[in-house]
Design an enzyme around this catalytic site. Structure first.
Site, PDB file in Angstrom:
ATOM      1  N   TYR A  53      16.061   4.785   7.416  1.00 16.11           N
ATOM      2  CA  TYR A  53      14.834   4.001   7.476  1.00 16.11           C
ATOM      3  C   TYR A  53      14.874   2.899   6.424  1.00 16.11           C
ATOM      4  CZ  TYR A  53      12.814   5.455   3.079  1.00 16.11           C
ATOM      5  OH  TYR A  53      12.581   5.613   1.738  1.00 16.11           O
ATOM      6  N   LYS A 106      11.751   0.090   4.520  1.00 18.56           N
ATOM      7  CA  LYS A 106      10.423  -0.510   4.491  1.00 18.56           C
ATOM      8  C   LYS A 106      10.611  -1.960   4.123  1.00 18.56           C
ATOM      9  CE  LYS A 106       7.883   3.622   3.099  1.00 18.56           C
ATOM     10  NZ  LYS A 106       7.079   4.241   2.025  1.00 18.56           N
ATOM     11  N   GLU A 107       9.890  -2.823   4.840  1.00 25.29           N
ATOM     12  CA  GLU A 107       9.973  -4.251   4.551  1.00 25.29           C
ATOM     13  C   GLU A 107       8.575  -4.823   4.412  1.00 25.29           C
ATOM     14  OE1 GLU A 107      12.130  -6.328   7.622  1.00 25.29           O
ATOM     15  OE2 GLU A 107      10.619  -5.928   9.125  1.00 25.29           O
ATOM     16  N   LYS A 149       9.784 -16.735   9.660  1.00 26.96           N
ATOM     17  CA  LYS A 149       9.217 -15.512   9.092  1.00 26.96           C
ATOM     18  C   LYS A 149      10.261 -14.916   8.167  1.00 26.96           C
ATOM     19  CE  LYS A 149       7.365 -11.002  10.486  1.00 26.96           C
ATOM     20  NZ  LYS A 149       7.021 -10.193  11.668  1.00 26.96           N
TER      21      LYS A 149
END
Length: 160
Positions: free
Chosen positions: A70, A72-73, A85
């Site tokens: 996994y 997280k961003e 973006k």
């Protein structure tokens, strides 16, 4: 050590259409809906899709592995004028390999009224001892995402 890799993926839909998906939460929702086995699952932990939004991406296990990876961003830039973006990985993924900074940049470049290019880039910074790990940094999942999303939007557009 500092580096960047980039790739351009042609997409057969207008830039404005793909930007509407890429700029906020819709990209994660579509990935979850149409390609979870290929691209993984996306969960939004906080935010409304604007700058500051935090998403958790859980990737399918690699072939021969039972373990999911996994990351997280955090959304750090959404430029509606230039169709750019940027996100920074704040936990897991390449960050877990020891990189100090990993930035993902997605840029939509209009080719004509019916097609565009999704330019996917990963910029990284880290200690020189990560030299062997750099070869594992890849934009391939971002290319695959652009292809899948572009195909989905093209099929959707043709039914309208």
């Amino acid at each position: 050590m500092h580096g960047q890799i980039s790739s351009d993926t042609p997409v057969g839909v207008p830039a404005a259409l793909i930007w509407d998906v890429y700029r906020g939460l819709e990209l994660g929702r579509l990935v979850d809906k149409i390609a979870p086995d290929v691209l993984g699952r996306v969960e939004f932990l906080e935010g409304d899709g604007g700058v500051g939004t935090i998403a958790k991406l859980t990737f399918p296990p690699a072939p021969g592995s039972a373990e999911s990876v996994y990351m997280k961003e955090k959304f750090t830039k959404i430029d509606d004028e230039n169709l750019v973006k940027e996100t920074e990985i704040i936990e897991g993924g390449y960050k877990a390999l020891g990189f100090n900074m990993v930035r993902v940049r997605l840029e939509i470049i209009e080719k004509d009224s019916e097609s565009c290019i999704v330019r996917s880039s990963i910029e990284y910074e880290g200690d020189d001892k990560l030299e062997d790990v750099v070869s594992h940094v890849s934009v391939k999942p971002l290319e695959t995402m652009a292809e899948i999303i572009g195909k989905h939007l093209s099929e959707y557009k043709s039914t309208q």
